[in-house]
Design a protein around this motif. Structure first.
Motif, PDB file in Angstrom:
ATOM      1  N   MET A 195      43.000  98.064  34.985  1.00 26.60           N
ATOM      2  CA  MET A 195      42.374  96.972  35.708  1.00 26.60           C
ATOM      3  C   MET A 195      42.754  96.979  37.129  1.00 26.60           C
ATOM      4  N   THR A 196      41.722  96.717  37.725  1.00 23.40           N
ATOM      5  CA  THR A 196      42.050  96.916  39.383  1.00 23.40           C
ATOM      6  C   THR A 196      42.886  95.864  40.016  1.00 23.40           C
ATOM      7  N   ASN A 197      43.247  95.904  41.056  1.00 19.27           N
ATOM      8  CA  ASN A 197      44.228  94.917  41.902  1.00 19.27           C
ATOM      9  C   ASN A 197      43.447  93.690  41.957  1.00 19.27           C
ATOM     10  N   LEU A 198      42.197  93.829  42.490  1.00 12.63           N
ATOM     11  CA  LEU A 198      41.384  92.761  42.853  1.00 12.63           C
ATOM     12  C   LEU A 198      41.180  91.842  41.628  1.00 12.63           C
ATOM     13  N   LEU A 199      40.836  92.434  40.397  1.00 15.47           N
ATOM     14  CA  LEU A 199      40.851  91.548  39.091  1.00 15.47           C
ATOM     15  C   LEU A 199      41.998  90.863  38.694  1.00 15.47           C
ATOM     16  N   ILE A 200      43.354  91.744  38.828  1.00 11.25           N
ATOM     17  CA  ILE A 200      44.516  90.944  38.636  1.00 11.25           C
ATOM     18  C   ILE A 200      44.712  89.847  39.424  1.00 11.25           C
ATOM     19  N   GLU A 201      44.263  89.800  40.853  1.00 16.84           N
ATOM     20  CA  GLU A 201      44.590  88.835  41.714  1.00 16.84           C
ATOM     21  C   GLU A 201      43.583  87.635  41.352  1.00 16.84           C
ATOM     22  N   ALA A 202      42.458  88.028  40.650  1.00 16.13           N
ATOM     23  CA  ALA A 202      41.457  86.741  40.516  1.00 16.13           C
ATOM     24  C   ALA A 202      42.314  86.083  39.195  1.00 16.13           C
ATOM     25  N   PHE A 203      42.608  86.956  38.209  1.00 22.00           N
ATOM     26  CA  PHE A 203      43.100  86.181  36.902  1.00 22.00           C
ATOM     27  C   PHE A 203      44.371  85.558  37.451  1.00 22.00           C
ATOM     28  N   LYS A 204      45.216  86.002  38.402  1.00 24.22           N
ATOM     29  CA  LYS A 204      46.452  85.300  38.775  1.00 24.22           C
ATOM     30  C   LYS A 204      45.976  83.784  39.328  1.00 24.22           C
ATOM     31  N   LYS A 205      45.132  83.832  40.466  1.00 26.73           N
ATOM     32  CA  LYS A 205      44.356  82.660  40.807  1.00 26.73           C
ATOM     33  C   LYS A 205      43.804  81.753  40.043  1.00 26.73           C
ATOM     34  N   ALA A 206      43.156  82.359  38.837  1.00 27.17           N
ATOM     35  CA  ALA A 206      42.478  81.352  37.849  1.00 27.17           C
ATOM     36  C   ALA A 206      43.615  80.784  36.779  1.00 27.17           C
ATOM     37  N   GLN A 207      44.744  81.501  36.608  1.00 27.60           N
ATOM     38  CA  GLN A 207      45.790  80.706  35.997  1.00 27.60           C
ATOM     39  C   GLN A 207      46.217  79.393  36.325  1.00 27.60           C
ATOM     40  N   ASP A 208      45.959  78.967  37.852  1.00 30.69           N
ATOM     41  CA  ASP A 208      46.382  77.761  38.215  1.00 30.69           C
ATOM     42  C   ASP A 208      45.374  76.874  37.984  1.00 30.69           C
ATOM     43  N   LEU A 209      44.077  77.115  37.444  1.00 29.36           N
ATOM     44  CA  LEU A 209      42.981  76.260  37.180  1.00 29.36           C
ATOM     45  C   LEU A 209      43.428  75.298  35.959  1.00 29.36           C
ATOM     46  N   PRO A 210      42.631  74.325  35.648  1.00 34.30           N
ATOM     47  CA  PRO A 210      42.993  73.526  34.330  1.00 34.30           C
ATOM     48  C   PRO A 210      42.201  74.356  33.257  1.00 34.30           C
ATOM     49  N   ASP A 211      42.644  74.136  31.943  1.00 35.23           N
ATOM     50  CA  ASP A 211      42.336  74.854  31.084  1.00 35.23           C
ATOM     51  C   ASP A 211      40.685  75.186  30.787  1.00 35.23           C
ATOM     52  N   TYR A 212      40.095  73.866  31.002  1.00 34.03           N
ATOM     53  CA  TYR A 212      38.689  73.912  30.873  1.00 34.03           C
ATOM     54  C   TYR A 212      37.999  74.694  31.936  1.00 34.03           C
ATOM     55  N   LEU A 213      38.505  74.742  33.054  1.00 36.99           N
ATOM     56  CA  LEU A 213      37.746  75.672  34.133  1.00 36.99           C
ATOM     57  C   LEU A 213      38.117  77.311  33.937  1.00 36.99           C
ATOM     58  N   GLN A 214      39.448  77.397  33.315  1.00 37.34           N
ATOM     59  CA  GLN A 214      39.690  78.883  32.823  1.00 37.34           C
ATOM     60  C   GLN A 214      38.500  79.199  31.816  1.00 37.34           C
ATOM     61  N   ASN A 215      38.332  78.356  30.708  1.00 37.68           N
ATOM     62  CA  ASN A 215      37.515  78.700  29.833  1.00 37.68           C
ATOM     63  C   ASN A 215      36.128  78.771  30.289  1.00 37.68           C
ATOM     64  N   GLU A 216      35.512  78.097  31.154  1.00 35.07           N
ATOM     65  CA  GLU A 216      34.491  78.228  31.717  1.00 35.07           C
ATOM     66  C   GLU A 216      34.076  79.662  32.426  1.00 35.07           C
ATOM     67  N   LEU A 217      35.321  79.890  33.412  1.00 35.26           N
ATOM     68  CA  LEU A 217      35.330  81.144  34.192  1.00 35.26           C
ATOM     69  C   LEU A 217      35.451  82.321  33.007  1.00 35.26           C
ATOM     70  N   ALA A 218      36.153  82.105  31.898  1.00 30.77           N
ATOM     71  CA  ALA A 218      36.253  83.214  30.938  1.00 30.77           C
ATOM     72  C   ALA A 218      34.978  83.629  30.384  1.00 30.77           C
TER      73      ALA A 218
END
Length: 73
Positions: free
Chosen positions: A1-24
């Motif tokens: 996994m690239t560093n940029l994708l890891i960073e995106a996932f780290k930022k996404a984990q701070d979002l509410p669950d429903y937004l994380q699910n939408e992003l996923a």
């Protein structure tokens, strides 16, 4: 996994669950679409083109075509 994708996932984990699910869901759909495109682009395309060209030549030689201009199509 690239560093940029890891960073995106780290930022996404701070979002509410429903937004994380939408992003996923969006990411899964994008990845699946990209894989389909990659598969499609690696398949030989010249076979169909050769079939169409052979049919056009056959139709022309058998008198099954007529001469037309672009404005008559």
């Amino acid at each position: 996994m690239t560093n940029l994708l890891i960073e995106a996932f780290k930022k996404a984990q701070d979002l509410p669950d429903y937004l994380q699910n939408e992003l996923a869901e969006q990411l899964i759909q994008d990845v699946e679409n990209e894989l389909k495109w990659q598969q499609l682009l690696t398949q030989p395309q010249n076979v169909k083109l050769e079939e169409l060209a052979a049919k056009a030549l056959s139709d022309s030689m058998n008198g099954n075509t007529k001469k037309m201009g672009f404005d008559e199509l």
